[in-house]
Design a protein around this motif. Structure first.
Motif, short mmCIF file in Angstrom:
data_model
loop_
_atom_site.label_atom_id
_atom_site.label_comp_id
_atom_site.label_asym_id
_atom_site.label_seq_id
_atom_site.Cartn_x
_atom_site.Cartn_y
_atom_site.Cartn_z
N HIS A 120 9.60 -2.15 2.94
CA HIS A 120 8.30 -1.74 2.45
C HIS A 120 8.47 -0.94 1.17
O HIS A 120 9.47 -0.27 0.99
N ALA A 121 7.49 -1.00 0.31
CA ALA A 121 7.52 -0.21 -0.92
C ALA A 121 6.96 1.17 -0.61
O ALA A 121 5.90 1.56 -1.08
N GLY A 122 7.67 1.91 0.24
CA GLY A 122 7.20 3.22 0.69
C GLY A 122 6.90 4.17 -0.44
O GLY A 122 5.92 4.91 -0.40
N ASP A 123 7.73 4.15 -1.48
CA ASP A 123 7.47 5.02 -2.63
C ASP A 123 6.17 4.63 -3.33
O ASP A 123 5.38 5.48 -3.71
N TYR A 124 5.91 3.33 -3.42
CA TYR A 124 4.68 2.87 -4.07
C TYR A 124 3.47 3.12 -3.17
O TYR A 124 2.41 3.49 -3.65
N GLU A 125 3.65 2.92 -1.87
CA GLU A 125 2.58 3.23 -0.92
C GLU A 125 2.18 4.69 -1.06
O GLU A 125 1.00 5.04 -1.05
N SER A 126 3.16 5.56 -1.22
CA SER A 126 2.91 6.99 -1.38
C SER A 126 2.12 7.28 -2.65
O SER A 126 1.21 8.10 -2.67
N VAL A 127 2.46 6.60 -3.73
CA VAL A 127 1.73 6.76 -5.00
C VAL A 127 0.26 6.38 -4.81
O VAL A 127 -0.64 7.09 -5.26
N ILE A 128 0.01 5.28 -4.13
CA ILE A 128 -1.36 4.82 -3.90
C ILE A 128 -2.12 5.83 -3.04
O ILE A 128 -3.27 6.16 -3.31
N LEU A 168 -4.10 -8.82 5.17
CA LEU A 168 -2.73 -8.43 4.84
C LEU A 168 -2.36 -8.88 3.43
O LEU A 168 -1.77 -8.12 2.66
N LYS A 169 -2.74 -10.09 3.08
CA LYS A 169 -2.46 -10.61 1.74
C LYS A 169 -3.22 -9.81 0.68
O LYS A 169 -2.69 -9.49 -0.37
N TYR A 170 -4.48 -9.48 0.97
CA TYR A 170 -5.30 -8.67 0.06
C TYR A 170 -4.64 -7.32 -0.20
O TYR A 170 -4.50 -6.89 -1.35
N VAL A 171 -4.20 -6.63 0.85
CA VAL A 171 -3.56 -5.32 0.69
C VAL A 171 -2.28 -5.46 -0.13
O VAL A 171 -2.04 -4.68 -1.05
N TYR A 172 -1.49 -6.47 0.16
CA TYR A 172 -0.23 -6.69 -0.55
C TYR A 172 -0.47 -7.03 -2.02
O TYR A 172 0.18 -6.48 -2.91
N ASP A 173 -1.41 -7.92 -2.29
CA ASP A 173 -1.67 -8.37 -3.67
C ASP A 173 -2.42 -7.33 -4.49
O ASP A 173 -2.04 -7.03 -5.63
N VAL A 174 -3.49 -6.78 -3.93
CA VAL A 174 -4.39 -5.91 -4.70
C VAL A 174 -3.94 -4.45 -4.70
O VAL A 174 -3.84 -3.83 -5.76
N TRP A 175 -3.66 -3.90 -3.54
CA TRP A 175 -3.33 -2.48 -3.46
C TRP A 175 -1.87 -2.20 -3.79
O TRP A 175 -1.58 -1.23 -4.48
N LEU A 176 -0.98 -3.03 -3.29
CA LEU A 176 0.45 -2.79 -3.54
C LEU A 176 0.99 -3.55 -4.74
O LEU A 176 2.14 -3.37 -5.12
N GLU A 177 0.16 -4.41 -5.31
CA GLU A 177 0.55 -5.20 -6.47
C GLU A 177 1.90 -5.89 -6.24
O GLU A 177 2.75 -5.92 -7.11
N ARG A 178 2.10 -6.38 -5.01
CA ARG A 178 3.27 -7.13 -4.59
C ARG A 178 4.58 -6.33 -4.62
O ARG A 178 5.66 -6.89 -4.71
N HIS A 179 4.48 -5.01 -4.53
CA HIS A 179 5.69 -4.18 -4.41
C HIS A 179 6.20 -4.29 -2.98
O HIS A 179 5.43 -4.26 -2.03
N GLY A 180 7.51 -4.38 -2.81
CA GLY A 180 8.12 -4.52 -1.50
C GLY A 180 7.96 -5.94 -0.97
O GLY A 180 7.40 -6.81 -1.64
N LYS A 181 8.47 -6.17 0.22
CA LYS A 181 8.36 -7.51 0.81
C LYS A 181 7.03 -7.69 1.52
O LYS A 181 6.49 -8.78 1.56
N TYR A 182 6.50 -6.61 2.11
CA TYR A 182 5.20 -6.63 2.76
C TYR A 182 4.79 -5.19 3.06
O TYR A 182 5.63 -4.29 3.08
N PRO A 183 3.50 -4.93 3.29
CA PRO A 183 3.05 -3.56 3.54
C PRO A 183 3.53 -3.05 4.91
O PRO A 183 3.70 -3.83 5.84
N SER A 184 3.71 -1.76 5.01
CA SER A 184 4.03 -1.16 6.31
C SER A 184 2.79 -1.19 7.19
O SER A 184 1.66 -1.26 6.69
N THR A 185 3.00 -1.12 8.49
CA THR A 185 1.85 -1.11 9.39
C THR A 185 0.99 0.14 9.17
O THR A 185 -0.22 0.09 9.29
N GLY A 186 1.64 1.25 8.82
CA GLY A 186 0.89 2.46 8.53
C GLY A 186 -0.01 2.30 7.32
O GLY A 186 -1.17 2.74 7.33
N PHE A 187 0.51 1.69 6.27
CA PHE A 187 -0.30 1.48 5.07
C PHE A 187 -1.43 0.50 5.34
O PHE A 187 -2.54 0.69 4.87
N LEU A 188 -1.16 -0.55 6.13
CA LEU A 188 -2.23 -1.48 6.50
C LEU A 188 -3.34 -0.76 7.26
O LEU A 188 -4.53 -0.98 7.00
#
Length: 106
Positions: A82-90, A19-39
């Protein structure tokens, strides 16, 4: 928990490090935490040979809903915690790089 009726052989528990890896590396700390769908998507990208994504993301009006909730009051603000807009970009970036196929709704 005793009151949860589930087959323990069908339950997957993420390591908090993932979870920390996804938040730090993929989401670059956007939002408070990743959505379960993005995880789930990131887990699939790492373990599957092919990933196809259907019906993921916000509705046309920018709101988010859980597919299992039938309540008219469950619509969320665009992105929420969640940073849904950023998740969408990724997701779109991964689709452009042919790492997954993204089937967007109408």
């Amino acid at each position: 928990m005793a009151k949860i009726n589930a087959d323990k052989n069908k339950v997957l528990i993420y390591n908090p490090t993932f979870l920390k890896y996804v938040y730090d590396v993929w989401l670059e700390r956007h939002g408070k935490y990743p959505s379960t769908g993005f995880l789930t998507l990131m887990f699939a990208i790492h373990v599957c040979d092919e990933v196809n994504v259907f019906g993921f993301g916000a509705a046309k009006d920018g709101t988010w809903q859980h597919y299992w909730e039938k309540n008219k009051f469950t619509k969320w603000e665009p992105t929420g915690l969640h940073a849904g807009d950023y998740e969408s970009v990724i997701m779109k970036l991964l689709a452009c790089k042919n790492k997954m196929k993204l089937f967007e709704g109408r």
